[in-house]
Design an enzyme around this catalytic site. Structure first.
Site, PDB file in Angstrom:
ATOM      1  N   HIS A 185     -40.145  26.927   8.907  1.00 45.10           N
ATOM      2  CA  HIS A 185     -41.068  26.388   7.907  1.00 45.10           C
ATOM      3  C   HIS A 185     -42.473  26.913   8.194  1.00 45.10           C
ATOM      4  O   HIS A 185     -42.992  26.737   9.302  1.00 45.10           O
ATOM      5  CB  HIS A 185     -41.039  24.865   7.917  1.00 45.10           C
ATOM      6  CG  HIS A 185     -39.699  24.309   7.554  1.00 45.10           C
ATOM      7  ND1 HIS A 185     -39.152  23.189   8.153  1.00 45.10           N
ATOM      8  CD2 HIS A 185     -38.776  24.736   6.650  1.00 45.10           C
ATOM      9  CE1 HIS A 185     -37.961  22.953   7.620  1.00 45.10           C
ATOM     10  NE2 HIS A 185     -37.712  23.878   6.721  1.00 45.10           N
ATOM     11  N   GLU A 244     -37.761  18.886  17.308  1.00 44.62           N
ATOM     12  CA  GLU A 244     -38.982  18.574  16.567  1.00 44.62           C
ATOM     13  C   GLU A 244     -40.067  18.345  17.613  1.00 44.62           C
ATOM     14  O   GLU A 244     -40.017  17.375  18.374  1.00 44.62           O
ATOM     15  CB  GLU A 244     -38.799  17.323  15.703  1.00 44.62           C
ATOM     16  CG  GLU A 244     -37.770  17.469  14.589  1.00 44.62           C
ATOM     17  CD  GLU A 244     -38.269  18.270  13.404  1.00 44.62           C
ATOM     18  OE1 GLU A 244     -39.470  18.648  13.409  1.00 44.62           O
ATOM     19  OE2 GLU A 244     -37.478  18.519  12.474  1.00 44.62           O
TER      20      GLU A 244
END
Length: 537
Positions: A287, A495
């Site tokens: 991303h 994450e």
């Protein structure tokens, strides 16, 4: 708590035309633009936007699905999900609509000024040959500020104005002005001196050009180098796994110690590993807006090579003799460049996907070919997963690299996909908890060890578990494919920092601590795999 689903369905049935008009007319990426800087044209701004956190801990799966359907329907930008919360970026119109649907007690502002955080990250993208921002900001005079043709938030324009003044500003005549003393010159540190982990390179975010220069310098510094008192040579090479939609190369870097190990140390009951070189792959940057992932991937490789060359008996040297480490620091270079130059919160790649408004971009982490399904969202949505699996150039190239491992004489044993944010370390499957991995117990054991190693290093807590349980993920996830199709046993998605204070706009001062802790976690994982599969007791 009032009934959620009936309220939502009734509201949508009565107001879809109005809502659709409002959302389409503002289009998530058409913000007021600033044309004050000729390097960045029409840079996107987020002055009218906030991140709101919705507490859905008391909702059942049906209500959560209703919220996600609404997110898809109106192309909302979901930043993060957990078992208990969902973070969504909203402008004032979107916020008003959702507040009429979702119980107010479940709603709270989380990041109230997105633009200020965007401005802060802009400090980190100045090239190394430019001026020292901190010194010039301290010396700017009040009348200088008035000359800047920008609002207070337009940091880039201020930088440009300062840059012009720095080239030679004559003193003003008259008045009792006290001369500003010149600061003592600071010794210039070459950020590409990679003989130390303290290089200032790891304290800033970088352009693609600088990322690839760092990779080249790693090769210059460490390729064919030897560990102290060791005859084994380290081999560091650049690889190209394909091209993006816009023609940018997908570069990676591999490292190993050129050392022939006996097959006898490979686990006897794993005959399929005999004669194959074991590969440990780290991918980052799926991303575009998640800048800390690529920074952390390069930090890890740098740490590994430094340790191996300085300490021949270190864990790093032993691991490099047993594994080929492959780092793909930026799997989405087109999206990353767009995030840096024009739209800080851009998520997808930059592929032409058509649709109303000539939309661009596919969410790379929703385009992998395991349990993939057609996206409910529109092509303009942040989470659009494409018309078919591997439609994105980048996921197709990476999948081909993974599936061709045997042709290279390799067996991929670990695949780690670095993202932000949330501080999680997750194993498959992401698409559904009904699909349970046979190796779940071992994956969880290793994941808990990784989380502990990270917490021990920097004091930050990370949660380990199955991805579907810790987040609300869509089908087409990278780790689902690597585990479910290419049989990479140790597949994880990380994450990184933080838990939402900064979100995707992590300030530069937190790059090094984030990279340091994930490096500790990845070293633990590699040693765990080594002890279990390469050199078992």
């Amino acid at each position: 708590m009032r009934a959620f689903a009936p309220t939502l369905l009734l509201f949508l049935s009565l107001t879809i035309p109005t809502i659709a008009y409002d959302f389409d007319s503002q289009k998530p990426f058409n913000h007021p633009s600033s044309n004050n800087d000729d390097r960045i044209i029409e840079i996107e701004r987020y002055d009218d936007e906030q991140v709101w956190r919705i507490d859905w801990s008391g909702y059942g799966e049906k209500n959560k699905n209703d919220i996600m359907e609404m997110v898809d329907l109106f192309d909302l930008d979901v930043w993060h999900t957990t078992r208990s919360n969902i973070d969504i970026r909203l402008n004032s119109n979107q916020l008003k609509i959702l507040q009429d649907i979702i119980p107010p007690e479940a709603f709270k502002p989380f990041i109230q000024d997105i633009q200020s955080l965007v401005d802060e990250t802009l400090f980190s993208i100045q090239d190394y040959d430019e001026f020292d921002i901190s010194e010039d900001i301290n010396q700017i005079e009040e009348e200088d500020v008035d000359e800047v043709e920008a609002d207070k938030g337009d940091v880039i324009s201020i930088f440009k104005s300062l840059k012009k003044k720095k080239k030679g500003k004559k003193g003003k005549k008259g008045g009792n002005q006290r001369p500003i003393p010149k600061p003592e010159p600071k010794p210039k540190i070459d950020p590409f001196n990679l003989t130390t982990i303290e290089t200032p390179y790891h304290d800033k975010f970088h352009s693609l050009k600088e990322i690839y220069k760092f990779g080249s310098e790693l090769i210059k510094t460490f390729n064919h180098s030897t560990s102290i008192n060791s005859s084994s040579r380290i081999i560091v090479e650049e690889i190209n796994i394909g091209n993006t939609y816009l023609g940018e190369k997908l570069k990676g870097y591999t490292a190993k110690i050129n050392h022939k190990r006996s097959n006898s140390i490979v686990r006897a009951n794993e005959d399929n590993l005999q004669g194959l070189e074991l590969e440990f792959i780290i991918q980052a940057g799926s991303h575009g807006r998640e800048w800390v992932g690529p920074s952390s991937a390069l930090y890890f490789l740098h740490h590994l090579l430094l340790r191996a060359t300085s300490e021949p008996n270190s864990d790093a040297a032993i691991l490099l003799k047993s594994f080929r480490f492959t780092i793909i620091p930026q799997i989405n270079p087109d999206g990353y460049a767009h995030s840096r130059d024009k739209s800080r919160l851009w998520r997808k790649n930059r592929q032409d996907v058509g649709g109303k408004g000539n939309c661009l971009g596919i969410d790379l982490n929703a385009n992998w070919g395991y349990k993939w399904r057609s996206s409910r969202s529109t092509p303009c949505s942040e989470g659009y997963g494409g018309k078919e699996a591997f439609e994105a150039y980048e996921t197709k190239a990476m999948s081909e690299y993974l599936s061709s491992a045997a042709e290279r004489g390799n067996r991929v044993r670990a695949f780690i996909d670095l993202h932000s944010y949330g501080q999680l370390f997750m194993f498959p499957f992401a698409h559904s908890c009904d699909d349970f991995p046979p190796d779940a117990e071992m994956l969880m054991e290793a994941g808990l060890g990784v989380a502990k190693a990270m917490r021990t290093k920097q004091g930050q807590g990370y949660e380990a578990g199955q991805a579907c349980d810790l987040t609300y993920r869509a089908p087409g996830d990278a780790i689902d494919y690597t585990y479910g199709v290419t049989d990479v046993r140790w597949s994880y998605s990380a994450e990184l920092r933080d838990t939402g204070t900064y979100g995707f706009m992590l300030p530069p001062k937190l790059i090094r601590p984030t990279a340091d802790e994930i490096t500790a976690g990845l070293m633990y994982l590699a040693k765990f795999i080594y002890a279990l599969e390469v050199n078992p007791p």
